[in-house]
Each structure stands twice: as structure tokens, then as C-alpha cells.
Design an enzyme around this catalytic site. Structure first.
Site, short mmCIF file in Angstrom:
data_model
loop_
_atom_site.label_atom_id
_atom_site.label_comp_id
_atom_site.label_asym_id
_atom_site.label_seq_id
_atom_site.Cartn_x
_atom_site.Cartn_y
_atom_site.Cartn_z
N ASP A 42 0.85 -1.20 0.00
CA ASP A 42 0.00 0.00 0.00
C ASP A 42 0.88 1.24 0.00
OD1 ASP A 42 -3.28 0.22 0.75
OD2 ASP A 42 -2.10 2.08 0.85
N LEU A 163 -17.28 -9.79 -2.33
CA LEU A 163 -17.42 -9.86 -0.87
C LEU A 163 -18.26 -8.70 -0.33
CD1 LEU A 163 -15.49 -7.51 0.53
CD2 LEU A 163 -13.67 -9.10 -0.06
N LYS A 217 -19.94 -7.44 -12.51
CA LYS A 217 -19.93 -6.77 -11.20
C LYS A 217 -20.93 -5.60 -11.17
CE LYS A 217 -18.60 -5.41 -7.19
NZ LYS A 217 -18.87 -6.12 -5.98
N ASN A 221 -24.40 -5.45 -8.85
CA ASN A 221 -24.66 -4.37 -7.88
C ASN A 221 -25.83 -3.51 -8.31
OD1 ASN A 221 -22.81 -5.15 -6.04
ND2 ASN A 221 -21.35 -3.48 -6.37
N PHE A 262 -33.06 -8.85 0.52
CA PHE A 262 -32.84 -7.51 -0.03
C PHE A 262 -34.13 -6.78 -0.35
CE2 PHE A 262 -28.88 -5.41 -1.44
CZ PHE A 262 -28.04 -6.06 -0.55
N GLY A 270 -26.13 2.91 1.19
CA GLY A 270 -24.87 3.66 1.20
C GLY A 270 -23.72 2.72 0.93
N CYS A 273 -19.75 0.94 -2.45
CA CYS A 273 -19.97 0.28 -3.75
C CYS A 273 -21.26 0.68 -4.45
CB CYS A 273 -19.92 -1.23 -3.55
SG CYS A 273 -18.28 -1.81 -3.13
N LYS A 276 -21.67 4.33 -5.95
CA LYS A 276 -20.71 4.65 -7.02
C LYS A 276 -20.86 3.71 -8.22
CE LYS A 276 -16.36 2.34 -5.85
NZ LYS A 276 -16.28 1.38 -6.95
N ARG A 341 -18.77 5.38 4.43
CA ARG A 341 -18.78 6.01 3.11
C ARG A 341 -20.23 6.02 2.57
NH1 ARG A 341 -13.64 2.98 0.34
NH2 ARG A 341 -14.31 1.28 1.69
#
Ligand code: NAD
Length: 450
Positions: A42, A163, A217, A221, A262, A270, A273, A276, A341
Site C-alpha cells: 500500500d 465480498l 460486477k 450491484n 434484499f 450507502g 460500492c 458509485k 462512506r
């Protein structure tokens, strides 16, 4: 050893993880847990120093013990230096951030910069696998970039991550599916070997072209976010017509084509992921001339939903809240994490502060991360009950287990006015009324005491 020789032997691999946030640290640690040698890199020196002390810089159940165990076992290490980590590895994962740009596009500059650094450091053939969520075509751009920077063979693979924060270790160790986008046979064999220990009961690896893998992906989402926004709008209609969304949800979810997960209404989604990724997919769709009208609406519905509790509070207490004090339970965007976030609680608290109110907040894990965003203007209470002391109302935003069956009589005694805005429908209608409390759930009948 060539990829085919390794495939025949099924031996451990040497892996570099570039980016040691939620995804990179969980992925790297889980890959070490099954016997691989992993170095997590990192650019944030503080983060690396924390990890070298076997401390995880964020809250994620089970992770710290696993980090400690694998560091002690010599399979997991941390570094600020990308070059040596790349040279020592056969597979390099990119798990850096892809934040939202000004018009909702995914900002892939960290991915491209890290990819270039990997190519410049490479001293032999490597597989470069992208875990970060990136728009379709990013793999092609990376491919072009690395080809221009090195003559070594680098197979760029798309390997999106599914995940969930709060359950990340379990999700990685027992994945629903592993999506791998590549047309290279060697990279396919290597990735298949790498994930084999996580799929011992059945092989859930799905191989496809790189562009399809990148799209999976966002589509996944996008669909999950759509389910949430859809039910939030159903809940809002329930409020208008006097129906009970809990009953509607149960009956709708009984259809196996729909499924019961869900479908819970709440204060909007929020996290790092959904907001955005919804914006990024809508942006891609606009760019390719196929506007994704449903996803555009999902984002809009969600922004409005986050403000709905504030509107209810204003209806109850008036637009000027300068003489009012509120208790907020739950700051993390969901239980099981300290991630704030895009958390609905931040929007709600800001809405209250903007109207002059003061706020005492509580969260089992996220008070430190929330305070870093909200500043000293919001009091962080040591216990959930302390937050209620002298407040005009309690606002429940995140459904942590400890908020599910609190001592309601004690809460009534602590509040200045006995009012609860139940943003997650934690409390049965009638239960609070029986105690002489006002209850404002989501999509269910409210009880206002006259
Ligand atoms: P994060 O912000 O927590 O971590 C990213 C890390 O990358 C940071 O620690 C940063 O310092 C580091 N970094 C940036 N540039 C670097 C470089 N050149 N070299 C080394 N390190 C560098 O992000 P995250 O939540 O782990 O998400 C990473 C990606 O995975 C994003 O694309 C995200 O959309 C995706 N994703 C996230 C989740 C999730 O639940 N958080 C789930 C699936 C996918």
C-alpha cells in the site's frame, strides 16, 4: 515453473496484492490462509505500519485473528514497496480504489497508475488480475498500457470481487461464484488453481471474456440496488395509502422468482460500492448511447430516500430545529462494519445540523470513522442510552443487533419527548404506542400521540 507445470503439481503461489483496503486485505489474507505466500502493498505508510503490528486499520469480523495467524506463519507480509513485491510474485492483484468522478464515471486513475508500476517492475511473465471494480474496457486499456511499458508477458485478467463488508472473510472463503475474464489458457489455469481451495464442494469458477467479467460486477450491484430502491418506493406508497410494507414484503418475497432477500425498506443504501457502481454503470450506458433509465432512477430514488426521515422530522418538529436535540443510533452504512462512506446517517445528521439541531450519536463500531467526517459538532455518546439523554427524538438508522430489543421504557424516560423515527422497522407497531411513545417506521402505519 511454468503455469502448466504448476497446474500439474497444484502448489502454492507467490502473490502481490496492490492496495490493502477492505478488498485487498481480505483477499490477501484469505489467499495466505490456504497456504500461498502473499505480500500486501500500500502507498499509505501508516496503514502498512499498523498492519505490520498485526492490527487491522478497520473493523471487519474475523479478519484480525486471521492476519495475525498468517503473519506468524510467515505467509503474509506488508510492504510500501511495489517493485520487489511484483518481482517476487507470479500473480499480482490490483485492489486499489475506483472512486466516483464528477459525472458519476469511475475514476480508474489508481488502477492505471498501479498497473503501469507493475509492468515497469516486472522481470518475467506475470498474471495481472484486477479486483477493483472497473468499467468495461479497462482491462483492454491496462493491456495496452503494460504492453507499451514492458516486453515481459503480462496477462491482464478481470477478477471482480463480490465480498460484502461485515461478512467479507466468510464471503471470500466460501464464494457464491468466482468470475474470471481472460482468453489466455495459462492465466485461466493459474487462476483456476488459485481458487480451487475455496471451492472444494463444487466448482463455482465462471470463465468468460474480460469485458463480460467487468460487466458482471456492475450488473450484479445495479440489480441489488434496484431491489432496494424499488422496495423503498413501495414503502413510500404504503405510507400514502395506509398499507403495511412488512406484510407486502413477506408476500412479494414468497415468490421464488423474486426471493425474500434484499427487500427491506429503509433510509436508502450507502457504502463504498452501490452508490458509485450505480452511477458508473449509468455513466457507461450514457457513453455507449444505451441510456440505463432504470439505474438513473435508482440513484435518484436513493438520494431522495436518504432525506425522507429528515422530512418526517421537519413535519413533526418544524423547519427550524435550533432548539432541538436528536439521538441517532447507527452511523455505519450497515451493521458489521465501521465504514461510513455514503452512509445514510451522515446525510440525515447533516440535514438536522443544517436546520440548527444538535445531535448525539452512537454506533458500536463506526464512531471514530464518522467523527472523522462529521467533525466535533456531533457528540459521540459512549452508550446507546447516553445518546438518548434529553433528546427530542431517537432516530434509528443502522440495524445493529444491539438496537433490536432495547429497554424501551428506559428510552422513554431518557427522551425529552417520547418519539422514535424507526428507519429500519426494528420495532413492532403498537409496542411503542402501548408505552405512550410516538413511532414513525418506514412504510408502516405511524402512531402519533395527540
Ligand atoms: P479502499 O479505499 O479501502 O482501499 C484501496 C487502497 O489502495 C488504499 O489503502 C490506498 O492507499 C491503496 N492504493 C491506492 N493506490 C495504490 C498504489 N498505487 N499502490 C498501492 N496501494 C495503493 O478500497 P476498497 O473498499 O478495498 O475497494 C477497492 C476496490 O474494490 C474498489 O474498486 C471497489 O469498488 C472494489 N470493491 C469494494 C468492495 C467493498 O466492499 N469495499 C467490494 C467489492 C469490490
Amino acid at each position: 515453473m511454468t503455469a502448466s507445470e504448476r497446474h500439474a503439481k497444484g502448489s502454492r503461489m507467490r502473490i502481490a496484492m496492490i492496495g490493502t483496503g477492505y478488498v485487498g486485505l481480505v483477499t490477501g489474507t484469505c489467499l495466505a490462509e490456504v497456504g500461498n505466500d502473499v505480500v500486501c502493498v500500500d502507498v499509505d505508510p501508516e496503514r502498512i505500519a499498523t498492519l505490520r503490528g498485526s492490527k487491522v486499520p478497520f473493523f471487519e469480523p474475523r479478519l484480525e485473528g486471521m492476519v495475525t495467524r498468517n503473519v506468524a506463519g510467515g505467509r503474509l507480509s506488508f510492504s510500501e514497496e511495489l517493485g520487489p513485491a511484483v518481482r517476487a510474485s507470479e500473480v499480482i492483484f490490483l485492489a486499489v480504489g475506483t472512486p466516483s468522478g464528477p459525472t458519476g464515471e469511475a475514476d480508474i486513475s489508481q488502477v492505471l497508475a498501479a498497473g503501469l508500476q507493475v509492468a515497469e517492475a516486472a522481470d518475467g511473465p506475470k498474471v495481472l488480475a484486477t479486483k477493483s471494480t472497473v468499467p468495461v474496457g479497462t482491462g483492454d486499456r491496462l493491456d495496452e498500457l503494460v504492453r507499451g511499458a514492458t516486453s515481459e508477458r503480462i496477462d491482464v485478467v478481470s477478477n471482480p470481487e463480490f465480498l460484502k463488508e461485515g461478512n467479507a472473510v466468510e464471503d471470500f472463503m466460501k464464494p457464491d461464484r468466482v468470475v474470471i475474464g481472460t482468453d489466455s489458457t495459462e492465466a485461466r489455469e493459474l487462476m483456476s488453481d488459485l481458487y480451487a481451495p475455496f471451492m472444494r464442494t463444487s466448482d463455482r469458477a465462471m470463465f468468460m471474456d474480460r469485458r463480460s467479467a467487468e460487466l458482471v460486477k456492475y450488473a450484479a450491484n445495479g440489480l441489488l440496488a434496484t431491489k432496494i430502491s424499488f422496495m423503498n418506493e413501495v414503502a413510500n406508497i404504503c405510507e400514502a395509502v395506509g398499507a403495511d410494507v412488512a406484510k407486502v414484503r413477506e408476500a412479494v418475497g414468497a415468490d421464488p422468482r423474486i426471493g425474500s432477500k434484499f427487500l427491506f425498506p429503509g433510509p436508502g443504501f450507502g457504502g463504498s460500492c452501490f452508490p458509485k457502481d450505480v452511477a458508473a454503470m449509468a455513466h457507461t450506458a450514457r457513453e455507449v448511447g444505451e441510456p440505463f433509465r432504470i439505474l438513473e432512477a435508482v440513484g435518484e430514488v436513493n438520494r431522495a430516500q436518504k432525506l425522507r426521515i429528515v422530512a418526517k422530522i421537519v413535519r413533526r418538529f418544524g423547519e427550524d430545529l435550533s432548539d432541538h436535540h436528536f439521538a441517532v443510533w447507527g452511523l455505519a452504512f450497515k451493521p458489521g462494519t465501521d465504514d461510513v462512506r455514503e452512509a445514510p446517517a451522515l446525510t440525515i445528521i447533516q440535514g438536522l445540523l443544517d436546520r440548527g439541531a444538535s445531535v448525539s450519536a452512537h454506533d458500536p463500531e463506526a464512531m471514530r470513522t464518522a467523527a472523522a467526517v462529521l467533525g466535533a459538532g456531533v457528540h459521540m455518546a459512549p452508550t446507546a442510552y447516553d445518546a438518548c439523554q434529553g433528546a427530542d427524538a431517537l432516530i434509528v438508522v443502522t440495524e445493529w443487533n444491539q438496537y433490536r430489543t432495547p429497554d424501551l421504557e428506559r428510552i422513554k424516560g431518557l427522551l425529552r419527548t417520547p418519539v422514535v423515527f424507526d428507519g429500519r422497522n426494528l420495532y413492532r407497531p403498537g409496542r411503542l404506542a402501548a408505552l405512550g411513545m410516538e413511532h414513525y417506521p418506514v412504510g408502516r402505519p405511524s402512531t402519533k400521540l395527540e
